[in-house]
Design an enzyme around this catalytic site. Sequence first.
Site, PDB file in Angstrom:
ATOM      1  N   HIS A  42     104.334  -6.293  -6.746  1.00  0.00           N
ATOM      2  CA  HIS A  42     104.362  -7.399  -5.771  1.00  0.00           C
ATOM      3  C   HIS A  42     105.581  -8.294  -5.997  1.00  0.00           C
ATOM      4  CE1 HIS A  42     100.599  -6.730  -3.583  1.00  0.00           C
ATOM      5  NE2 HIS A  42     100.107  -6.306  -4.732  1.00  0.00           N
ATOM      6  N   ASP A  44     108.729  -6.891  -5.119  1.00  0.00           N
ATOM      7  CA  ASP A  44     109.779  -6.386  -4.216  1.00  0.00           C
ATOM      8  C   ASP A  44     110.004  -7.300  -3.010  1.00  0.00           C
ATOM      9  OD1 ASP A  44     107.312  -5.650  -3.157  1.00  0.00           O
ATOM     10  OD2 ASP A  44     107.974  -3.666  -2.495  1.00  0.00           O
ATOM     11  N   LEU A 130     101.811   7.317  -5.298  1.00  0.00           N
ATOM     12  CA  LEU A 130     102.932   7.962  -5.999  1.00  0.00           C
ATOM     13  C   LEU A 130     104.058   8.284  -5.023  1.00  0.00           C
ATOM     14  CD1 LEU A 130     100.999  10.312  -8.454  1.00  0.00           C
ATOM     15  CD2 LEU A 130     101.859   8.002  -8.808  1.00  0.00           C
ATOM     16  N   SER A 131     103.935   7.750  -3.816  1.00  0.00           N
ATOM     17  CA  SER A 131     105.003   7.795  -2.847  1.00  0.00           C
ATOM     18  C   SER A 131     105.329   9.188  -2.328  1.00  0.00           C
ATOM     19  CB  SER A 131     106.255   7.148  -3.439  1.00  0.00           C
ATOM     20  OG  SER A 131     107.109   6.819  -2.382  1.00  0.00           O
ATOM     21  N   SER A 132     104.308   9.869  -1.826  1.00  0.00           N
ATOM     22  CA  SER A 132     104.553  11.149  -1.150  1.00  0.00           C
ATOM     23  C   SER A 132     105.369  10.927   0.119  1.00  0.00           C
ATOM     24  CB  SER A 132     103.237  11.835  -0.809  1.00  0.00           C
ATOM     25  OG  SER A 132     102.512  11.122   0.175  1.00  0.00           O
ATOM     26  N   GLU A 165     110.688   4.742   7.906  1.00  0.00           N
ATOM     27  CA  GLU A 165     109.272   4.429   7.644  1.00  0.00           C
ATOM     28  C   GLU A 165     108.881   3.102   8.288  1.00  0.00           C
ATOM     29  OE1 GLU A 165     107.915   5.662   3.861  1.00  0.00           O
ATOM     30  OE2 GLU A 165     105.970   4.674   4.055  1.00  0.00           O
ATOM     31  N   ASP A 177     110.646   2.879  -3.181  1.00  0.00           N
ATOM     32  CA  ASP A 177     110.248   4.287  -3.174  1.00  0.00           C
ATOM     33  C   ASP A 177     111.410   5.206  -2.812  1.00  0.00           C
ATOM     34  OD1 ASP A 177     107.860   3.060  -3.627  1.00  0.00           O
ATOM     35  OD2 ASP A 177     106.889   3.739  -1.771  1.00  0.00           O
ATOM     36  N   TYR A 229      97.410  -7.708   1.669  1.00  0.00           N
ATOM     37  CA  TYR A 229      98.847  -7.608   1.377  1.00  0.00           C
ATOM     38  C   TYR A 229      99.621  -8.632   2.209  1.00  0.00           C
ATOM     39  CZ  TYR A 229     103.505  -5.423   1.147  1.00  0.00           C
ATOM     40  OH  TYR A 229     104.842  -5.178   0.983  1.00  0.00           O
TER      41      TYR A 229
HETATM   42  P1  ADP Z   1     101.935   7.538  -0.484  1.00  0.00           P
HETATM   43  O1  ADP Z   1     103.366   7.399  -0.106  1.00  0.00           O
HETATM   44  O2  ADP Z   1     101.490   6.528  -1.470  1.00  0.00           O
HETATM   45  O3  ADP Z   1     101.564   8.913  -0.919  1.00  0.00           O
HETATM   46  P2  ADP Z   1     101.616   6.959   2.305  1.00  0.00           P
HETATM   47  O4  ADP Z   1     100.450   6.558   3.109  1.00  0.00           O
HETATM   48  O5  ADP Z   1     102.801   6.079   2.290  1.00  0.00           O
HETATM   49  O6  ADP Z   1     101.068   7.243   0.827  1.00  0.00           O
HETATM   50  O7  ADP Z   1     102.115   8.376   2.795  1.00  0.00           O
HETATM   51  C1  ADP Z   1     101.239   9.479   2.856  1.00  0.00           C
HETATM   52  C2  ADP Z   1     101.465  10.264   4.136  1.00  0.00           C
HETATM   53  O8  ADP Z   1     102.726  10.975   4.070  1.00  0.00           O
HETATM   54  C3  ADP Z   1     100.446  11.357   4.357  1.00  0.00           C
HETATM   55  O9  ADP Z   1      99.284  10.851   4.968  1.00  0.00           O
HETATM   56  C4  ADP Z   1     101.207  12.314   5.258  1.00  0.00           C
HETATM   57  O10 ADP Z   1     101.198  11.859   6.592  1.00  0.00           O
HETATM   58  C5  ADP Z   1     102.629  12.207   4.744  1.00  0.00           C
HETATM   59  N1  ADP Z   1     102.935  13.287   3.793  1.00  0.00           N
HETATM   60  C6  ADP Z   1     103.389  13.134   2.532  1.00  0.00           C
HETATM   61  N2  ADP Z   1     103.583  14.335   1.924  1.00  0.00           N
HETATM   62  C7  ADP Z   1     103.255  15.277   2.838  1.00  0.00           C
HETATM   63  C8  ADP Z   1     103.225  16.713   2.831  1.00  0.00           C
HETATM   64  N3  ADP Z   1     103.568  17.419   1.750  1.00  0.00           N
HETATM   65  N4  ADP Z   1     102.847  17.336   3.966  1.00  0.00           N
HETATM   66  C9  ADP Z   1     102.485  16.642   5.064  1.00  0.00           C
HETATM   67  N5  ADP Z   1     102.474  15.301   5.114  1.00  0.00           N
HETATM   68  C10 ADP Z   1     102.852  14.611   4.043  1.00  0.00           C
HETATM   69 MG    MG Z   2     104.249   5.745   0.828  1.00  0.00          MG
END
Ligand code: ADP
Ligand code: MG
Length: 401
Positions: A42, A44, A130-132, A165, A177, A229
């Site tokens: 918190h 950033d 973990l920032s997917s 984003e 991220d 938030y």
């Molecule tokens: P975080 O970044 O913490 O993981 P977010 O809500 O910011 O969570 O992002 C998650 C979203 O990103 C998922 O719901 C999906 O829409 C997308 N995403 C991430 N990785 C993948 C993947 N490998 N395949 C498809 N969608 C993905």
């Molecule tokens: Mg994210």
Amino acid sequence: MSSAGIDAGRLERLTAAHREGFGAAPTLAARAPGRINLIGEHTDYNDGFVLPAAIDRDLALVASPRDGRRLRLRSLNAEGLADLDLDALRPAGAWHDYAAGVAAQLLAAGHRLGGLDLTLDGTVPLGAGLSSSAALEVAVARALVAANGLDLPDRDLALLCQRAEREFVGANVGIMDQFISVFGRRDHALFLDCRSLATEAVPLPLADAGLALAVCDSGVKHAHAGGEYNRRREECAEAVALLRPRLPRIANLRDVTPAELEEARAAGAFAGHDLAYRRARHVVTEDARVERTVAALRAGDWGTVGAALYASHASLRDDYEVSVPEIDALVMIARETPGVLGSRLMGGGFGGSTITLLRRDALPGFAAAVAAEYPRRTAGAAEATVYPVEIVDGARVATIG
Ligand code: ADP
Ligand code: MG
């Protein structure tokens, strides 16, 4: 043979899936990591400091150019084929918005894009903090830049992914991220100043020190997290407004030292506004803890790093009030486990994950303690998952085939 940091077996699986899905051999591969944030929570949006590191959970992809103006994507982790028109990119409320947003931002910045087919495979758990999302954006950005021969400096690429984003997906995210996914370095954390965007790689030689980092997903995420938030952001703005009569030079809580905050409070700046004071105290002490952690890492003083993690958690729990009983239980279990140096809530809060620094040989004991104690202390309401993480390099792209 590995490529762009993707190991041979995975690259083979991705290539086979790409051939099957698109009937073409991929010509390039890209990989972008997820991240942990060691400390700096918190901070950033208050223009402060964070200390993330890239982890061995990532988004790997392969791609091949195609004629025409279509961007086609398949994810091994999501349903369906996304078949998008580069000249009519619109948010669809779907997973591929993160990729389409990157393409849309590149086009908006005046870059020319041709058609591309992409096959994605992610190992970052989705939505676990973990920032997917940034891993997906950065890997796709690397692929689009390479496939189209664009000239885009790393820093601009990271900023462009953040804009994707914010503007296309509609998530009000900071820059951490995307920056760490681009600039991560093996066995280093990244000291990032969220105001100037200056970065400094700080040694994080965990294995050499016999240490490890473990993420523990609490399995809970409260629906009101987004509203809270936004409230915290407003409370920080309120604190700045209360401080400004005494500290006219400040633009943000970043500009306030813990000593200045205490002086202002003693002078009555927060009379009747104790909540704003406590929110500010979290932010200004957290910035100081990030700086202390960086100094301790440089000195190899892991005890101080661990203590800073515990102190961060207490501050997030008591002053910022973003923890929940499940997360507190995980930190308590860590505290009670021999060989743990520190642990804290990681991410926005109201559920999510913890990050724990511990001796490498204490990992099995910690995982066992979580498995045994967490269901008991949360009355079985949630299941926790422990992920040990290694600190790796940032995003890469390579030609293949
Ligand atoms: P975080 O970044 O913490 O993981 P977010 O809500 O910011 O969570 O992002 C998650 C979203 O990103 C998922 O719901 C999906 O829409 C997308 N995403 C991430 N990785 C993948 C993947 N490998 N395949 C498809 N969608 C993905
Ligand atoms: Mg994210």
